[in-house]
Design a protein around this motif. Structure first.
Motif, PDB file in Angstrom:
ATOM      1  N   THR A 209     -31.714   7.454   3.216  1.00  0.00           N
ATOM      2  CA  THR A 209     -31.528   8.855   2.796  1.00  0.00           C
ATOM      3  C   THR A 209     -32.717   9.714   3.204  1.00  0.00           C
ATOM      4  O   THR A 209     -32.561  10.855   3.686  1.00  0.00           O
ATOM      5  N   LEU A 210     -33.941   9.177   3.052  1.00  0.00           N
ATOM      6  CA  LEU A 210     -35.138   9.927   3.422  1.00  0.00           C
ATOM      7  C   LEU A 210     -35.140  10.254   4.910  1.00  0.00           C
ATOM      8  O   LEU A 210     -35.427  11.405   5.311  1.00  0.00           O
ATOM      9  N   LEU A 211     -34.825   9.281   5.754  1.00  0.00           N
ATOM     10  CA  LEU A 211     -34.808   9.517   7.201  1.00  0.00           C
ATOM     11  C   LEU A 211     -33.738  10.531   7.586  1.00  0.00           C
ATOM     12  O   LEU A 211     -33.939  11.348   8.499  1.00  0.00           O
ATOM     13  N   GLU A 212     -32.607  10.480   6.912  1.00  0.00           N
ATOM     14  CA  GLU A 212     -31.529  11.434   7.214  1.00  0.00           C
ATOM     15  C   GLU A 212     -31.905  12.863   6.810  1.00  0.00           C
ATOM     16  O   GLU A 212     -31.506  13.818   7.472  1.00  0.00           O
ATOM     17  N   GLN A 213     -32.695  12.978   5.760  1.00  0.00           N
ATOM     18  CA  GLN A 213     -33.008  14.311   5.247  1.00  0.00           C
ATOM     19  C   GLN A 213     -34.280  14.902   5.849  1.00  0.00           C
ATOM     20  O   GLN A 213     -34.432  16.123   5.885  1.00  0.00           O
ATOM     21  N   ASP A 214     -35.196  14.059   6.305  1.00  0.00           N
ATOM     22  CA  ASP A 214     -36.490  14.541   6.800  1.00  0.00           C
ATOM     23  C   ASP A 214     -36.552  14.340   8.317  1.00  0.00           C
ATOM     24  O   ASP A 214     -36.894  13.268   8.812  1.00  0.00           O
ATOM     25  N   GLU A 215     -36.275  15.366   9.064  1.00  0.00           N
ATOM     26  CA  GLU A 215     -36.250  15.253  10.524  1.00  0.00           C
ATOM     27  C   GLU A 215     -37.648  15.108  11.114  1.00  0.00           C
ATOM     28  O   GLU A 215     -37.792  14.667  12.256  1.00  0.00           O
ATOM     29  N   GLU A 216     -38.688  15.464  10.376  1.00  0.00           N
ATOM     30  CA  GLU A 216     -40.050  15.273  10.864  1.00  0.00           C
ATOM     31  C   GLU A 216     -40.478  13.802  10.818  1.00  0.00           C
ATOM     32  O   GLU A 216     -41.449  13.411  11.450  1.00  0.00           O
ATOM     33  N   PHE A 217     -39.775  13.006  10.047  1.00  0.00           N
ATOM     34  CA  PHE A 217     -40.077  11.587   9.920  1.00  0.00           C
ATOM     35  C   PHE A 217     -39.491  10.901  11.161  1.00  0.00           C
ATOM     36  O   PHE A 217     -38.312  10.592  11.230  1.00  0.00           O
TER      37      PHE A 217
END
Length: 672
Positions: A36-44
């Motif tokens: 979920t974090l990777l999907e939501q944070d494009e800077e990651f």
């Protein structure tokens, strides 16, 4: 400008201080939040999931519905696994097992499209000399680790590491471990302070002016503030080229810098200096039964099951090569070889699981070997005797022709009609043998179309010489019923032998000393090797990972209590040597010294010589009454010693002088 890559990762021990079942629950929580974090944070930009891929199978077993989400992230290069299947102990893995580990890892990673193209082996307990060659073989030209390197000798964190064949990889010695930014910004320092302290430490040992910092550590979830902290340090230190990405991205950065750097050091040989980490000789002696089981499993699979299955499937239509079963077997072996598992430094519950993986692999591979041998010999029971005549089929698993002694078991059905037998070679010559063991059993014989039946039989284990059996070939020996001929001849020989505390064959003569050690005369060159297999007991105040001696140690020497010749035949001789050590019953609570109370440690050594064999064989049984001690078996020989590792024969330092010391840690708290 210095270049710094900050990678996000975790180190995932599949099982260690918790069982796999317990860690799998935490793994699922980590992965659910991470996706979920990777999907939501494009800077990651990328998350590197350690150096293995078995975690992917473990997660998808519970959440198969999330495979599509993982595949999408992997296709974008934002979630990578591998290159290994499971991070192994390299010194306990067989050579084939290590290769299969990489192949399984590649298979799993390609199933989702996200293999890490870097040799990331962060926590392995030392590294084989041919790991660069293996990495090159799977398309990788870099390596990352922090164990096995002497910090006093290797001042620079970057160097070339070269295998004996000339293959090499660019190495990043991770001086700060795989946790240089663990709990980033949460350990009493700001994110910028923590970052700069780590960078400054690495700066002192860098030739390339490239720096890898890793946000993560053992079983930690990914901090959702990761990209915010990356932005913070980029703004705070504009003079540095700071980015986030994968460990593979850093590998490319370092290789580019290495191309412009002359004089980068080249290192050759294995990496096993452990002044700054677990000692592999310590973990090798921890829970020895598991190590012996592992050796039995790898031998059964590599030397019998796989070659016999290939031959059986190629030589007839009645045997299908069980590729799927071998895939399952190698998965069980690879899982068992996890560095914190097979090393023995996990909980008892975990070690029970490791044992079960190996037993399952052994059961499957043993049955495949039997079925393949039955197909190749054309009989349902090879080595079976019924009626007055039968045969024994012997398989040579070596990649070379074999001449020497072999132990085989003849199965006698209707054994009441068999008192003895004569053994004949394929040219009709009579072959001498001796009986080692007799036992009775009842087997269940299965048929394709008829019901199974119970069959009683007598098992006769025999020792006999063979000559020039070709590599990976079967030779047949005829068994002819006789009347007490062989047993009577053997009994006559034994009756005629003189008594004495000595055994010998055509090559060696063995005598016993008062400290229960032996002297060996090599008749070929006249050299006498004295004091072999002498026992010395010392205190042990360490743990499963490493040896530590009490500061006020007490060394106890063995004394001889008995000698007997328990076997004497034309083919083999065996000495039984009994010894005792009166040892302290434990270390004191502060591990400063050993206890003033003593208990008797009894040792039985069997020394065997076989005719036509140029070696002396030892079997040692130890009645261990105490914890907190280490027993050394010493072989003081002034010889150049080469040790066979999984991939090459090499020389190792053998301690003080020219003495090579073998040792085993004895601790009742590690019973497996």
């Amino acid at each position: 400008m210095d270049k710094i890559l900050i990678a996000a990762s975790t180190h995932w021990d599949r099982e260690w201080y918790r069982t796999f079942q317990e860690f799998q629950i935490r793994l699922c929580g980590l992965m659910n939040r991470l996706i979920t974090l990777l999907e939501q944070d494009e800077e990651f930009l990328c998350y590197t999931f350690d150096g293995q891929s078995v975690v992917l199978e473990d997660y998808l077993e519970i959440y198969p519905e999330n495979r599509g989400r993982i595949e999408k992230l992997a296709a974008e290069g934002r979630l990578v696994f591998g290159p290994l299947y499971n991070l192994p102990d390299e010194f306990l893995s067989g050579g084939e097992a290590l290769i299969r580990n990489f192949l399984l890892g590649d298979e799993v990673c390609r199933s989702v499209g996200g293999r890490l193209n870097a040799g990331y082996v962060p926590d392995n307990f030392g590294h084989l000399s041919q790991l660069p060659q293996i990495l090159n073989g799977v398309g990788i030209d870099t390596a990352f680790f922090f164990r096995g390197v002497d910090r006093t000798e290797y001042k620079e964190k970057e160097f070339w590491w070269e295998s004996p064949d000339g293959s090499r990889v660019l190495c990043e010695y991770m001086i700060l471990g795989y946790w240089s930014l663990k709990s980033w910004g949460k350990m009493g320092k700001t994110a910028a302070e923590h970052f700069y302290d780590a960078y400054r430490t690495l700066k002192e040992s860098s030739r390339l002016n490239t720096f890898l910092l890793i946000n993560g550590s053992d079983h930690l979830y990914q901090d959702p503030d990761f990209t915010a902290m990356v932005r913070d340090v980029k703004e705070t230190f504009p003079e540095l080229d700071i980015r986030n990405g994968s460990i593979a991205d850093y590998a490319e950065m370092a290789k580019e810098a290495a191309g412009d750097c002359r004089g980068l050091r080249t290192v050759r040989g294995e990496l096993r200096d452990f002044r700054y980490g677990p000692d592999p000789t310590a973990v090798t002696s921890c829970r020895g039964r598991i190590k012996r089981l592992l050796f039995a499993v790898q031998s059964q699979v590599e030397r019998y099951a796989e070659p016999l299955a290939v031959l059986a499937s190629a030589c007839g239509d009645g045997f299908d090569y069980p590729g799927g079963l071998f895939g399952k077997i190698w998965r069980n072996i690879s899982i068992s070889l996890g560095h914190d598992g097979i090393s023995g430094c996990s909980t008892d519950e975990v070690m029970d699981d490791i044992k079960s993986y190996l037993i399952h692999a052994l059961q499957s591979s043993s049955r495949i070997s039997e079925a393949a041998m039955e197909e190749l010999t054309g009989r349902e029971e090879y080595g079976q005797a019924s009626g007055d005549e039968s045969y024994l089929a012997v398989f040579n698993p070596h990649p070379f022709a074999y001449t020497g002694m072999t132990e085989q078991t003849v199965h006698l059905e209707k054994a009441g009609g068999w008192k003895d037998f004569v053994l004949y070679g394929d040219n009709g010559e009579e072959i001498p043998y001796e009986i080692l063991e007799l036992s009775d059993e009842v087997i269940t014989r299965e048929y394709l179309y008829n019901s199974k039946e119970k069959v009683p039989r007598t098992c006769v284990k025999i020792l006999f010489p063979v000559k020039d059996i070709p590599a990976l070939s079967i030779r047949y020996f005829r068994i002819q019923k006789s009347r007490l001929l062989e047993k009577r001849c053997q009994e006559f020989y034994v009756r005629r032998q003189p008594s004495g505390a000595k055994i010998e064959n055509q090559r060696f003569s063995v005598t016993v000393n008062e400290d229960a050690s032996i002297n060996v005369l090599d008749k070929k060159n006249g050299q006498i090797y004295r004091g072999l297999n002498s026992f010395v007991d010392r205190g042990e105040a360490g743990d499963e990972y490493q040896h530590v001696s009490p500061l006020l140690d007490e060394h106890v020497l063995a004394r001889l209590t008995g000698v007997s010749v328990i076997h004497n035949s034309p083919l083999s001789q065996k000495l039984k040597i009994t010894a005792e050590l009166n040892i302290p019953d434990r270390a004191d609570r502060g591990f400063l010294k050993r206890s003033a109370k003593y208990r008797v440690c009894r040792i039985v050594t069997l020394v065997c010589l076989t005719e036509g064999t140029d070696r002396v064989e030892f079997t040692v049984q130890i009645d261990n009454p105490c914890p907190d001690h280490i027993l050394f078996a010493r072989f003081p020989v002034a010889l150049k010693i080469r040790q066979n590792t999984q991939t090459q024969a090499l020389r190792r330092r053998s301690g003080p002088g020219k003495e090579r010391t073998l040792h085993r840690s004895l601790n009742r708290r590690s019973p497996c």
